[in-house]
Design an enzyme around this catalytic site. Structure first.
Site, short mmCIF file in Angstrom:
data_model
loop_
_atom_site.label_atom_id
_atom_site.label_comp_id
_atom_site.label_asym_id
_atom_site.label_seq_id
_atom_site.Cartn_x
_atom_site.Cartn_y
_atom_site.Cartn_z
CG ASP A 109 -1.90 -1.24 1.12
OD1 ASP A 109 -2.32 -1.38 0.18
OD2 ASP A 109 -2.22 -1.81 2.36
CE1 TYR A 110 1.70 7.77 -2.19
CE2 TYR A 110 0.42 8.21 -0.19
CZ TYR A 110 1.24 8.78 -1.26
OH TYR A 110 1.69 10.21 -1.39
#
Length: 248
Positions: A109-110
């Site tokens: 994820d970011y």
């Protein structure tokens, strides 16, 4: 891979595994080679492999790109993608010296950091992202509060999240203080934001998350934002089937 612009046709044929340069020259003189559907008869003819279509006996030939396998220590605030429509930074921005076009294996994820694999080996990517490919992935999660033993056991035994129940997992408290704790979590699934959702399910939301290990592969001192090539041992491990791996 270094671009092979304006390469002699017989050299391209040799690199593509058709024949030696000398034998390739004979194939050209025998009028068996076409470039962009035009028969080539001269030995000094040069081609651009990025643009030209080369055929031998009416079959397209090409030079297979060197396979490359990369381990990246991804920082937060990078998209695990080749490009981003919102012009955010992607993991590709961290690989300026890699000339091959590589793709992430799975994703982080970011707002998650840590171990990410990238390759141009499509077969291996498919194998490692297939649901039957079960390999242990280890995370360090800083969470709000301190989980109780009952919460830890619920985490270990499987949690009902959305439309699925997680498989058995490992979780241990590494450090703790009055407001938060550091957990080591091991899972062998890879559903979207799974570790974060599992921690939320036991009421201890994630503050920071980092993946530190993928099977036998670990960061081993690799600085955040840096990358390295996989070793032969690591690559051999990835290419083996994990269907018979011992489950958690």
């Amino acid at each position: 891979m270094k671009r092979l612009i304006n390469m002699r046709l017989q050299k391209f044929m040799a690199k593509a595994g058709i024949a030696s340069r000398r034998k390739s020259e004979k194939i050209i003189l025998d009028e068996r080679v076409m470039v962009n559907d035009k028969i080539i008869k001269e030995l000094g003819f040069k081609i651009n492999p990025d643009k030209d279509i080369i055929k031998v006996d009416n079959k397209i030939i090409y030079i297979e790109e060197e396979k490359i396998y990369i381990l990246l220590n991804k920082p937060v605030n990078y998209i695990t993608s080749v490009s981003d429509q919102f012009d955010r930074k992607t993991v590709m921005d961290l690989l300026p010296d890699i000339q091959q076009r590589v793709y992430p294996v799975g994703r982080l994820d970011y707002d998650t950091s840590g171990l990410l694999l990238l390759t141009n080996d499509g077969d291996l990517t498919y194998k490692m992202t297939h649901p039957s490919h079960e390999v242990e992935k280890v995370y360090l999660a800083e969470v709000k509060g301190i989980p109780s033993e009952d919460q830890l056991n619920n985490f270990r035994n499987g949690l009902s999240i959305e439309d699925y129940v997680t498989s058995k997992a490992k979780i241990n408290i590494i450090e703790k203080n009055n407001t938060k704790s550091l957990l080591e979590i091991t899972i062998h699934e890879g559903k979207n934001r799974q570790v974060r959702k599992m921690c939320e399910k036991i009421n201890h939301p994630v503050l920071k998350l980092k993946r530190i290990k993928f099977g036998i592969i670990d960061l081993n001192g690799l600085k955040e934002g840096n990358y390295r090539r996989l070793t032969k041992t690591e690559l051999t491990y990835l290419k083996k089937s994990h269907k018979e791996d011992k489950k958690i």
